[in-house]
Enzyme design. Structure first.
Site, PDB file in Angstrom:
ATOM      1  N   ASP A 201      65.706  65.322  41.555  1.00 30.17           N
ATOM      2  CA  ASP A 201      64.581  64.644  42.983  1.00 30.17           C
ATOM      3  C   ASP A 201      65.851  63.716  43.703  1.00 30.17           C
ATOM      4  OD1 ASP A 201      62.595  63.380  43.592  1.00 30.17           O
ATOM      5  OD2 ASP A 201      63.096  60.897  42.906  1.00 30.17           O
TER       6      ASP A 201
ATOM      7  N   HIS B 255      61.552  63.141  47.182  1.00 32.81           N
ATOM      8  CA  HIS B 255      60.566  63.434  47.419  1.00 32.81           C
ATOM      9  C   HIS B 255      60.159  61.926  48.670  1.00 32.81           C
ATOM     10  CE1 HIS B 255      61.093  59.195  44.814  1.00 32.81           C
ATOM     11  NE2 HIS B 255      60.297  59.116  45.851  1.00 32.81           N
TER      12      HIS B 255
ATOM     13  N   SER C 168      63.022  53.981  47.400  1.00 32.39           N
ATOM     14  CA  SER C 168      63.188  55.186  46.606  1.00 32.39           C
ATOM     15  C   SER C 168      64.876  55.791  47.447  1.00 32.39           C
ATOM     16  CB  SER C 168      62.374  56.057  46.958  1.00 32.39           C
ATOM     17  OG  SER C 168      61.492  55.430  45.590  1.00 32.39           O
TER      18      SER C 168
END
Length: 552
Positions: free
Chosen positions: A309, A276, A392
């Site tokens: 992910d 993402h 992230s």
């Protein structure tokens, strides 16, 4: 009491005895005449019977002598006349004695003409000076008994001899010192004046310091410079070793932009991050990598996988890369210390620390597309190390500085929380962060680097995601009316049927379909799993060998 010893106290004489006492000779030049005692002061009431006079003894002659020497007449002591019928006072403490026929003086007359009876001579000690606290009224004259004739009163000479009263205040008594005035008022006035003066001085000094920045140069104490080295297993030591291998990614494309974190995998410039983070540049866009030293480089997308992910990008032409060592996430235990590094809110090289809060926490993230193609299923490590948007893709390190997870999601207050803030937007950390185990990340990264795609383990069934019971239920029909159990697939070979409810995977409880997918994807294709299921009220166990499916 007459015991043959001389008596040193005085008593008044009777008229006959006073007549026999010769009158002292006139005072010569240089003598000090003495005044006669005040009869009023020396008179003491006695009983009515007349007491005979006490015998007198001449201290200068033998006791047998009874007549005075003609050449040395004895001085006479004046005494008030008393009639024969008048009672003569007598001392209270001495017995009366008969009066001798020929009275004699107690001692030879001295040159100072001191009376021989009753008065202190020059040898008497001086009385002490008394300082009474308050004036004492003068003594009152003794009142004679009823029927007695008082002695004649005459003028009191200025220096008359009298009985010494150590407790009375004589004519020369010293008046008490004046009472000191209270000094409380003076002390209060002085204190107020001092406070006013110090206040004025303090105000002046304060104003001067405020205008001029102090008095003199200010030098503050400081500890001496110490060693900059830290233990390798400390947070500072772990951060110092890991920061050169951590990068910040700035991604733009498709009308959007974002910031994330990644870390170097090898010397060829491969960098692992979250899908993402780089999803905006999947088709066209720019990816810029900034190292901890401040140097920047462009990167290209090598591969990505939505289900896990994860994504891999690569930089070229960069020297001195520092790959981070990889640990084993299967060895992690709850409570182990961890360190997270990232760029929360674009603040690069941010280091936080915490512990492993839980293991094998099934989470899902993504789902913005609505068709479920972008949902990721992670059997995550939970940590309380602060993780915020921008962390992230960054590494989660163990106590030895080895990567054990890839920071991917947080649970934010007021929102779903997955995927660095989830649908709730840019939320902050509340101590619930999740990381993809490095064992899973290593396998996916290797596949992405080698083939550009990642494989997913599958069992070959379609699940009923609307089932509200406990467990994962195999649907009656698959997508587009296809069978829910893939013919000749892993589940079909193990004997699973539509309607079966799977409750355990290798003995671990699952409560819904999402948890079953997470548990299966935590393994590799080809792994054998023991599935516990219920069918028609019976509990059964089936062993399934996982198949493989191409990821997106």
């Amino acid at each position: 009491m007459n015991d043959g010893k001389p008596n040193w106290w005085s008593r008044p004489s009777t008229p006959p005895e006073a007549a026999r006492i010769p009158t002292p000779s006139p005072a010569e030049e240089g003598d000090f005449p003495l005044q006669a005692p005040d009869p009023a002061e020396s008179a003491v009431p006695e009983p009515a019977a007349e007491a005979p006079a006490a015998p007198t003894v001449d201290m200068t002659k033998e006791p047998a002598a009874s007549e005075p020497t003609p050449s040395e007449p004895a001085p006479a002591v004046p005494a008030p006349a008393v009639t024969a019928a008048e009672p003569v006072p007598a001392p209270e403490t001495r017995a009366a004695a008969p009066v001798p026929a020929a009275p004699r003086p107690l001692h030879e007359p001295d040159e100072y003409r001191t009376p021989p009876y009753g008065e202190p001579g020059p040898w008497a000690p001086a009385p002490p000076v008394q300082h009474p606290a308050a004036p004492v009224p003068p003594p009152q004259a003794a009142v004679p008994p009823q029927g007695a004739v008082p002695p004649p009163q005459g003028p009191v000479p200025p220096h008359a001899w009298g009985q010494y009263d150590p407790w009375g205040a004589g004519p020369g008594a010293v008046p008490p010192p004046p009472r000191k005035k209270s000094r409380r008022g003076l002390a209060l006035v002085g204190a107020l004046a001092f406070a006013l003066l110090t206040g004025v001085i303090g105000g002046g000094v304060g104003a001067y310091v405020e205008r001029n920045g102090g008095i003199g140069t200010v030098e503050l104490p400081q500890a001496e410079a110490g060693s900059a080295d830290r233990a390798p297993d400390s947070v500072a030591g772990i951060a110092a070793g890991a920061l050169p291998g951590v990068v910040t990614l700035h991604v733009s494309g498709g009308g959007s932009a974002g910031t994330g974190t990644g870390f170097v995998l090898d010397n060829r410039g491969h960098i692992l991050t979250n899908n993402h983070v780089v999803d905006a540049a999947a088709t066209s866009g720019d990816i810029t990598v900034t190292f901890s030293s401040g140097e920047t480089a462009s990167a290209k997308l090598i591969g990505k996988d939505t289900g896990y992910d994860l994504a891999v990008v690569q930089v070229t032409g960069v020297r001195g890369l520092k790959p981070l060592p990889l640990g084993n996430s299967d060895d992690v235990r709850v409570g182990d210390p961890v360190v997270a590094i990232g760029a929360p809110f674009d603040l690069s090289n941010t280091v936080t620390s915490g512990i492993i809060s839980a293991k094998e926490r099934p989470i899902t993230a993504g789902g913005e597309k609505g068709d479920g193609s972008d949902i990721s299923y992670v059997d995550a490590l939970q940590t309380d190390a602060p993780i915020n948007p921008g962390n992230s893709g960054g590494p989660l390190l163990d106590g030895k500085g080895r990567v054990i997870g890839i920071n991917s999601a947080i649970r934010a207050a007021g929102g779903s929380g997955e995927g660095d803030g989830g649908s709730g937007g840019q939320a902050g950390s509340i101590g619930l962060g999740f990381a993809i185990p490095v064992n899973q990340g290593k396998r996916v990264a290797e596949e992405l680097i080698n083939t550009g795609k990642a494989t997913h383990p599958v069992i070959g069934v379609s699940l009923d995601m609307q089932f509200n019971g406990d467990g994962a239920r195999v649907g009656d029909k698959g997508k587009d009316g296809t069978p829910s159990v893939t013919p000749d697939g892993p589940a079909a070979k193990a004997g699973l049927r539509p309607g079966d409810v799977i409750t355990k995977v290798d003995g671990q409880r699952v409560h819904n379909g999402e948890e079953l997918i997470v548990k299966i994807r935590a393994h590799r294709p080809g792994d054998a799993l023991a599935l516990t299921l219920t069918r028609d009220g019976r509990e059964l166990t089936r062993t399934v060998t996982l198949g493989s499916a191409q990821g997106t």
